[in-house]
Every structure is written in structure tokens, then in C-alpha cells.
Design a protein around this motif. Structure first.
Motif, mmCIF file in Angstrom:
data_model
loop_
_atom_site.group_PDB
_atom_site.id
_atom_site.type_symbol
_atom_site.label_atom_id
_atom_site.label_comp_id
_atom_site.label_asym_id
_atom_site.label_seq_id
_atom_site.Cartn_x
_atom_site.Cartn_y
_atom_site.Cartn_z
ATOM 1 N N LEU A 296 -4.731 63.513 60.843
ATOM 2 C CA LEU A 296 -5.121 64.116 59.578
ATOM 3 C C LEU A 296 -4.084 65.143 59.143
ATOM 4 O O LEU A 296 -3.407 65.747 59.975
ATOM 5 N N ASN A 297 -3.994 65.362 57.830
ATOM 6 C CA ASN A 297 -3.100 66.414 57.353
ATOM 7 C C ASN A 297 -3.807 67.767 57.457
ATOM 8 O O ASN A 297 -4.967 67.862 57.889
ATOM 9 N N GLN A 298 -3.108 68.822 57.045
ATOM 10 C CA GLN A 298 -3.644 70.166 57.252
ATOM 11 C C GLN A 298 -4.952 70.389 56.493
ATOM 12 O O GLN A 298 -5.905 70.977 57.026
ATOM 13 N N THR A 299 -5.028 69.920 55.248
ATOM 14 C CA THR A 299 -6.256 70.084 54.464
ATOM 15 C C THR A 299 -7.420 69.339 55.116
ATOM 16 O O THR A 299 -8.542 69.862 55.228
ATOM 17 N N GLN A 300 -7.150 68.112 55.544
ATOM 18 C CA GLN A 300 -8.198 67.319 56.191
ATOM 19 C C GLN A 300 -8.602 67.935 57.527
ATOM 20 O O GLN A 300 -9.785 67.895 57.914
ATOM 21 N N GLU A 301 -7.636 68.514 58.235
ATOM 22 C CA GLU A 301 -7.938 69.191 59.500
ATOM 23 C C GLU A 301 -8.893 70.357 59.265
ATOM 24 O O GLU A 301 -9.873 70.535 60.013
ATOM 25 N N GLN A 302 -8.635 71.154 58.240
ATOM 26 C CA GLN A 302 -9.526 72.273 57.933
ATOM 27 C C GLN A 302 -10.908 71.788 57.534
ATOM 28 O O GLN A 302 -11.924 72.385 57.913
ATOM 29 N N SER A 303 -10.968 70.699 56.796
ATOM 30 C CA SER A 303 -12.254 70.132 56.386
ATOM 31 C C SER A 303 -13.036 69.612 57.590
ATOM 32 O O SER A 303 -14.266 69.767 57.657
ATOM 33 N N LEU A 304 -12.330 68.999 58.541
ATOM 34 C CA LEU A 304 -13.001 68.530 59.753
ATOM 35 C C LEU A 304 -13.595 69.708 60.517
ATOM 36 O O LEU A 304 -14.689 69.606 61.091
ATOM 37 N N GLY A 305 -12.911 70.825 60.501
ATOM 38 C CA GLY A 305 -13.441 72.029 61.130
ATOM 39 C C GLY A 305 -14.752 72.465 60.507
ATOM 40 O O GLY A 305 -15.678 72.913 61.210
ATOM 41 N N LEU A 306 -14.880 72.321 59.186
ATOM 42 C CA LEU A 306 -16.125 72.660 58.508
ATOM 43 C C LEU A 306 -17.252 71.706 58.913
ATOM 44 O O LEU A 306 -18.409 72.122 59.053
ATOM 45 N N ILE A 307 -16.905 70.436 59.102
ATOM 46 C CA ILE A 307 -17.912 69.460 59.527
ATOM 47 C C ILE A 307 -18.427 69.802 60.925
ATOM 48 O O ILE A 307 -19.636 69.751 61.196
#
Length: 540
Positions: free
Chosen positions: A180-191
Motif C-alpha cells: 500500500l502507499n502512504q495514504t492507504q497505509e494510514q487508512s489501514l491504521g484507522l481500520i
């Protein structure tokens, strides 16, 4: 640098054709006393406490068995680097260091990428080459095997299965394997944060997929607003990446029983440190996965171990092979977490050795923490090779050698070494002919490996995967319970107006759903404490 330049040895590290009387010459040289440069280097390795023996100093093409190169045992938690071009002997160096650590009661973890490290469990085979090498470096060689356990990621390959729950693996490491890219990585953290809060335990990949699917569904979309910063489109990208990842057969690596990394800290009944070998040949075509899994093992140790400060010997030495794979394509958050883990795990008694081709494969902030260096030969065939060579030379202290010439001239089984002394200062740089491992230099027969795995006391504990109720099953049951429940009138808000909240609020807040949570114990969301990398484990 001195005007005296070392003469390159032959590629196999053995005697040169025009030096057939090398042994006699070495003896004569010893009788007359070593050159002053050799004596000065040897003095830098004359430690008082217990140490590992690496080999003997090379100077001007001659090996000086009276000048031994060593690493203080107490300094092995200051981390290290073993580097060199393919075929220069890095694996044998790992084996040499690992077996000496085990002999002194220190447990060791080794990743076996090519399948040739399993020989550490069996006595070595005597022969002319081993005898010659032992004579050159002043080694009293005798065959010896070391107590070993063999593991395999997800049980793929021959070994005790090593699995992690998705919850424990954490969002940063999962983002790395999902690419995942950085934005998607941060979003996965929220999940992950959402799942933690709702008590939705993520045991395997279908649990994570179920949560993401739910959040992208019509019923779950209102929940996205409670997380903050997570768009439907990004959640959809994560779901597609996860589905593809699972379709590639990656599901075996995640689940229960989850491996307890404290197994690596065991000592055998005879006082030897246990050598834990993670067999990776069956997954070497999945480099991002196995390198990230190695980081999970290390992060989990960091998460669980208490602070102990500086010990007289480490509690564990962890060899991280093919280290460049870990750093390739890593996000800044991922690299920062690696740096923090390496910096802080030293005080928990764990030493980490990164194994790769050149120091430039390791980020500068991590490299600065690797106090012990064993640099095998480098090639300089291309401009890029020459650039890497010059960069490598700059990582060493000032020395009496012309390091560019030495690093391109030393043979297999030879290396340029500098370590931390007992006082924590770098030792003099020493071109070194390394000792021969006492254990088997090659793989053990497949039947012997299988027998060792089946005979382990850990096999019955981890062999069979367990698929218990977790997020996937709970979301299904909660949805079914909500569908079967009679419609309830909307509850009045505090201000007196109607409005019943989202379907999820009604489901998660229902007595049926709370009963499901209580049936598996206290809510996980109240037990989780995430550490570096966002890794976590329920309190034991």
C-alpha cells in the motif's frame, strides 16, 4: 593510511601456489614476532571477558594465527552488520558466530533463505580444506552439532508453523506486505483502530476482509465517518489489495495458534543456547512477506521483553538475512519504526545482525547503530559497484589497510572486521581469515529435518491451525441477529428528538451482540496496547 598494502589472497582463501611453505613461513614469522602493524591490531582484540573467535589477522598476504580477531560477548547486543557480495561466505560467517553463541549459552535466531543453514544441527565433516583452514588460523577444530529447532512460515515447508494474528501483525507491517502507499497505509491504521474499539478481533485475513467489506457496505458507510479521514474509495482499494493477497495463498501465514516469540529465548538442557532456524526456501519467491514477517518477530520480542540494560551476554542474537528486502519500498513511518526498534531493543538484551550485500542497503539511521561489522569481499566491475565500494570504505574507521584494495582482493572466507571493544570503542580494522564452522557446512538430509520437526515438543502446540470465532463470524452473527430482531422504534435523543443512529450502532449496541462478545471473554479493545509498528498482542 599506511604505505604497507595487503596482498590479495586467492579466491578460495587457501594457500597460494607460490607459497607452498606458507605454514612454515607463518611459523618462522611468529618466532621472529609479528610486524608492528599486526601486533597493534591484535592488541585491540585482546579482551578480558568472554568473546567469540572469528579468525586470524591477514597482513600483506600472510595469516598470523597468533593475532586473533574476536567479538566481546557483552557487546553483541550493540548490533552488527554482515555484508558482502554473493558467494563470499556470509552464510558461513553466520554459522560460525551462531554456533559459538550457542556454545556459550546464548540463544540464536537464523533465517535460512536458501536452505543451507540446517547443517548447524549436525557435526561438521573433517577434510583437507577444514584441516588446512584450522591450521592457518590457529583453530582447534572438532566436529560438533548444536541443538536446533526448525520453523516454517505458516507451515509452508518443513518446520514448526509460525503464524501471527492480523491484530498482532499490525497496520504498518500489513501495509508493507499489501504494498500500500502512504495514504492507504494510514487508512489501514484507522481500520485497525476501529476494529480494536469495537472488540472485533482480527485473527486471520478473512476477519480483516470482513471488517473492510462491512465498512464499504451500505450499512457500514456511516461508520467511516466515526473513524475520520478514511474515504470509501481508499477502503475499496485496501479491500481489493487484501482480496488479491489472499487469493495468492497468503492466508496460511495468519491465524492461530499464534507463535510465541519467547520460544526463541530457550536454552537446551545441556546449557547450550537453542538455535532457532526459520526455513524459508518454500517462500523465497515472496520476499516482501518473509522479510516483513521477520520484522514482526523482532517487533513482538521488543513488545514483550522487559528492560534489562547491559548484560554480560545477550538474551538472544537475531540474524536478519536479506535485509535489503525489508527496506525496499518502505514508507517513512515503517523506516522510523525499524530505527526505533533497533535502537531500543538493545536495552532488552537482544542483539540484531543485518545481513546484506553492502552497507548502503541499510538506511543511515539504522546503520549508525550497528557497532560490529564483518565485511566480506565486494566487486567493483561497474560504476555502481565502485560507488558502493567507496561508500563502504567510508563506514570504517581509519585503518592501516588500503580498504578499497583489500575489499576487492580478499577471498571467500575472509573479511574486513571492526567491532566494539569491551569499553564500547571501535577496534582496529582487521583483514581476517575466518575460522571454519564446527557444524555441517550444508543442509541436513530432508528426512533428518522432517524427523527433527516431528520430534519437537513444540510441534503438537503449533502444527494444527485453529479457526475460532472472531471478527468474520461475529459480524455475520450480528447481522443475522439484527435481521431477525423485531423492529424497534427510534430512541429519543437527549434533546427529545427522534433518531436511532446507524444500523451498526443498533447492532453493536444490541444485547445479542454484547452477549457474543462476552462469550469469548473481555472485549479485546480494552486489552490491546499497540507498540512500535502498531503490533499488539493480548496481555498474557
Amino acid at each position: 593510511m599506511s604505505d604497507s598494502q595487503p596482498t590479495p589472497s586467492t579466491p578460495d582463501g587457501g594457500n597460494r601456489p607460490n607459497e607452498s611453505a606458507a605454514g612454515a613461513s607463518a611459523g618462522a614469522g611468529a618466532a621472529a614476532g609479528p610486524p608492528p602493524e599486526v601486533a597493534e591490531i591484535a592488541a585491540g582484540y585482546a579482551f578480558q571477558g568472554p568473546a567469540l573467535d572469528l579468525g586470524a589477522v591477514l597482513w600483506e598476504g600472510r595469516c598470523h594465527p597468533g593475532a586473533q580477531v574476536r567479538i566481546p560477548l557483552a557487546m553483541l547486543n550493540r548490533h552488527g552488520l554482515v555484508a558482502g557480495a554473493t558467494g563470499t561466505g556470509k552464510t558461513k560467517t553466520l554459522q560460525l558466530v551462531a554456533e559459538q553463541l550457542a556454545a556459550q549459552g546464548v540463544p540464536v535466531f537464523l533465517a535460512d533463505i536458501k536452505g543451507d543453514v540446517s547443517g548447524v544441527s549436525a557435526p561438521g565433516e573433517p577434510g583437507d580444506k577444514v584441516t588446512a583452514r584450522a591450521g592457518e588460523v590457529g583453530q582447534d577444530w572438532a566436529p560438533r552439532g548444536f541443538t536446533s529447532e526448525f520453523y516454517a512460515l505458516g507451515g509452508i515447508g518443513t518446520g514448526i508453523p509460525v503464524r501471527a494474528t492480523v491484530t498482532s501483525f499490525g497496520p504498518l507491517l500489513m501495509a508493507k506486505v499489501l504494498q500500500l502507499n502512504q495514504t492507504q497505509e494510514q487508512s489501514l491504521g484507522l481500520i485497525f483502530h476501529y476494529a480494536d474499539q469495537k472488540g472485533l478481533e482480527l485473527v486471520d485475513l478473512k476477519d480483516l476482509r470482513a471488517v473492510v467489506t462491512f465498512l464499504t457496505s451500505a450499512e457500514g458507510k456511516p461508520e467511516l465517518k466515526t473513524i475520520g479521514g478514511l474515504s470509501t474509495a481508499t477502503a475499496g482499494v485496501i479491500l481489493r489489495a487484501l482480496t488479491t493477497f489472499e487469493a495468492q495463498g497468503m492466508g496460511d501465514f495468519f491465524g492461530e495458534p499464534e507463535f510465541d516469540t519467547s520460544e526463541f529465548l530457550r536454552v537446551a538442557g545441556d546449557g547450550q543456547g537453542l538455535v532457532s532456524v526459520l526455513e524459508l526456501p518454500s517462500v523465497q519467491d515472496k520476499p516482501a512477506l518473509f522479510s516483513t514477517f521477520l520484522m514482526w518477530l523482532l517487533a513482538d520480542l521488543y513488545h514483550d521483553l522487559p528492560e534489562v540494560g547491559d548484560l554480560d551476554r545477550p538474551k538472544l542474537v537475531f540474524f536478519f538475512d536479506e535485509a535489503h528486502l525489508l527496506f525496499n519500498g518502505a514508507s517513512k513511518a515503517f523506516l522510523d519504526s525499524i530505527t526505533q526498534t533497533v535502537r531500543l531493543i538493545r536495552s532488552k538484551g537482544v542483539g540484531v545482525f543485518f545481513v546484506t550485500q553492502t552497507p548502503k542497503d541499510v538506511p543511515a539511521d539504522v546503520l549508525a547503530q550497528l557497532g560490529n561489522r564483518v565485511q566480506h569481499a565486494l566487486r567493483a566491475f561497474t560504476p555502481e559497484d565502485q560507488k558502493a565500494l567507496k561508500a563502504t570504505v567510508r563506514t570504517f574507521p581509519t585503518s592501516a589497510y588500503d580498504l578499497e584494495e583489500t575489499l576487492t582482493g580478499i577471498g571467500t572466507g575472509e573479511a574486513v572486521v571492526t567491532v566494539l571493544s569491551e569499553k564500547g570503542a571501535p577496534t582496529p580494522v582487521a583483514a581476517t581469515r575466518l575460522r571454519a564452522p564446527q557444524s555441517l557446512m550444508g543442509p541436513v538430509p530432508a528426512a533428518d529435518l522432517e524427523r527433527a520437526v516431528r520430534g519437537s515438543q513444540l510441534h503438537s502446540r503449533y502444527a494444527e491451525a485453529v479457526d475460532r470465532h472472531s471478527a468474520y463470524e461475529r459480524l455475520q452473527e450480528a447481522a443475522a441477529a439484527a435481521a431477525a430482531a423485531p423492529a424497534e422504534p427510534p430512541k429519543a435523543t437527549k434533546g427529545g428528538s427522534g433518531g436511532g443512529g446507524s444500523v451498526v450502532d443498533q447492532v453493536v449496541g444490541s444485547g445479542m451482540f454484547k452477549s457474543l462478545l462476552r462469550s469469548v471473554g473481555t472485549q479485546l479493545g480494552r486489552e490491546i496496547s499497540r507498540s512500535v509498528f502498531g503490533t499488539a498482542r493480548r496481555r498474557r
